[in-house]
Design a protein around this motif. Structure first.
Motif, PDB file in Angstrom:
ATOM      1  N   ALA A 162      15.477  -3.228  -1.100  1.00  0.00           N
ATOM      2  CA  ALA A 162      16.674  -2.167  -0.858  1.00  0.00           C
ATOM      3  C   ALA A 162      17.198  -1.627  -2.114  1.00  0.00           C
ATOM      4  N   LEU A 163      17.300  -2.382  -3.126  1.00  0.00           N
ATOM      5  CA  LEU A 163      17.689  -1.875  -4.506  1.00  0.00           C
ATOM      6  C   LEU A 163      16.690  -0.651  -4.837  1.00  0.00           C
ATOM      7  N   ALA A 164      15.331  -1.018  -4.824  1.00  0.00           N
ATOM      8  CA  ALA A 164      14.347  -0.003  -5.150  1.00  0.00           C
ATOM      9  C   ALA A 164      14.773   1.082  -4.304  1.00  0.00           C
ATOM     10  N   LEU A 165      14.872   1.241  -3.110  1.00  0.00           N
ATOM     11  CA  LEU A 165      14.970   2.305  -2.298  1.00  0.00           C
ATOM     12  C   LEU A 165      16.356   3.057  -2.442  1.00  0.00           C
TER      13      LEU A 165
ATOM     14  N   ALA B 257       0.858  -1.283   0.046  1.00  0.00           N
ATOM     15  CA  ALA B 257       0.105   0.044  -0.070  1.00  0.00           C
ATOM     16  C   ALA B 257       0.919   1.393  -0.145  1.00  0.00           C
ATOM     17  N   PHE B 258       2.036   1.334   0.814  1.00  0.00           N
ATOM     18  CA  PHE B 258       2.852   2.465   0.710  1.00  0.00           C
ATOM     19  C   PHE B 258       3.610   2.529  -0.570  1.00  0.00           C
ATOM     20  N   ALA B 259       3.795   1.412  -1.245  1.00  0.00           N
ATOM     21  CA  ALA B 259       4.565   1.561  -2.421  1.00  0.00           C
ATOM     22  C   ALA B 259       3.507   2.154  -3.526  1.00  0.00           C
ATOM     23  N   ALA B 260       2.291   1.883  -3.630  1.00  0.00           N
ATOM     24  CA  ALA B 260       1.324   2.056  -4.523  1.00  0.00           C
ATOM     25  C   ALA B 260       0.782   3.328  -4.247  1.00  0.00           C
ATOM     26  N   HIS B 261       0.853   3.955  -2.922  1.00  0.00           N
ATOM     27  CA  HIS B 261       0.076   5.288  -2.753  1.00  0.00           C
ATOM     28  C   HIS B 261       1.332   6.536  -2.450  1.00  0.00           C
TER      29      HIS B 261
ATOM     30  N   LEU C 116       9.886   0.375  -9.021  1.00  0.00           N
ATOM     31  CA  LEU C 116       8.604  -0.106  -8.694  1.00  0.00           C
ATOM     32  C   LEU C 116       8.454  -1.515  -9.175  1.00  0.00           C
ATOM     33  N   ALA C 117       9.155  -1.789 -10.328  1.00  0.00           N
ATOM     34  CA  ALA C 117       8.994  -3.262 -10.691  1.00  0.00           C
ATOM     35  C   ALA C 117       9.685  -4.012 -10.086  1.00  0.00           C
ATOM     36  N   TRP C 118      10.930  -3.733  -9.353  1.00  0.00           N
ATOM     37  CA  TRP C 118      11.560  -4.480  -8.087  1.00  0.00           C
ATOM     38  C   TRP C 118      10.750  -4.611  -7.250  1.00  0.00           C
ATOM     39  N   ILE C 119      10.070  -3.664  -6.508  1.00  0.00           N
ATOM     40  CA  ILE C 119       9.089  -3.676  -5.452  1.00  0.00           C
ATOM     41  C   ILE C 119       8.101  -4.837  -5.741  1.00  0.00           C
TER      42      ILE C 119
END
Length: 127
Positions: free
Chosen positions: A91-94, A21-25, A36-39
């Protein structure tokens, strides 16, 4: 702890929903499509193995096999697979250093080991 795999599955499931939810919003506004694809990939594999851990917990209760070394090994490999595979993708995505990427295939290998152990345990099952 009555059934550690059920507890771990519950915590992992909670994390999947909260982080998803956090990633999507929120993260969608600031991360690249690749990040976002990695997440998304991390969440899919984590959620799939979270469900597998729940099934493992039920299997362990059904077989009354709290001390079964193979079942506990499966739970350990899947749990550490989640941490290493999905965790490294998050971690990579962030923005973590690219050297974190070497953890991803180790986590994937742990997933495979857990599935192989499940096949072995199922084959050797006497009941």
């Amino acid at each position: 702890m009555k059934n550690k795999w059920l507890v771990i599955a519950a915590l992992s499931g909670f994390f999947c929903i909260a982080f998803g939810a956090f990633a999507a919003h929120e993260l969608e506004k600031s991360l690249t499509a690749k990040a976002l694809a990695w997440i998304d990939t991390g969440l899919k594999y984590q959620f799939f193995h979270t469900v597998a851990l729940m099934v493992l917990a039920v299997l362990q209760l059904h077989l009354k096999a709290e001390t079964d070394r193979v079942i506990n090994g499966i739970g350990l490999t899947w749990s550490f697979g989640i941490l290493l595979f999905s965790g490294s993708l998050y971690a990579l995505a962030l923005g973590a250093a690219k050297s974190v990427a070497w953890l991803t295939p180790i986590g994937g290998t742990l997933f495979l080991m857990g599935w192989a152990m499940l096949a072995y345990r199922s084959y050797k099952n006497k009941s």
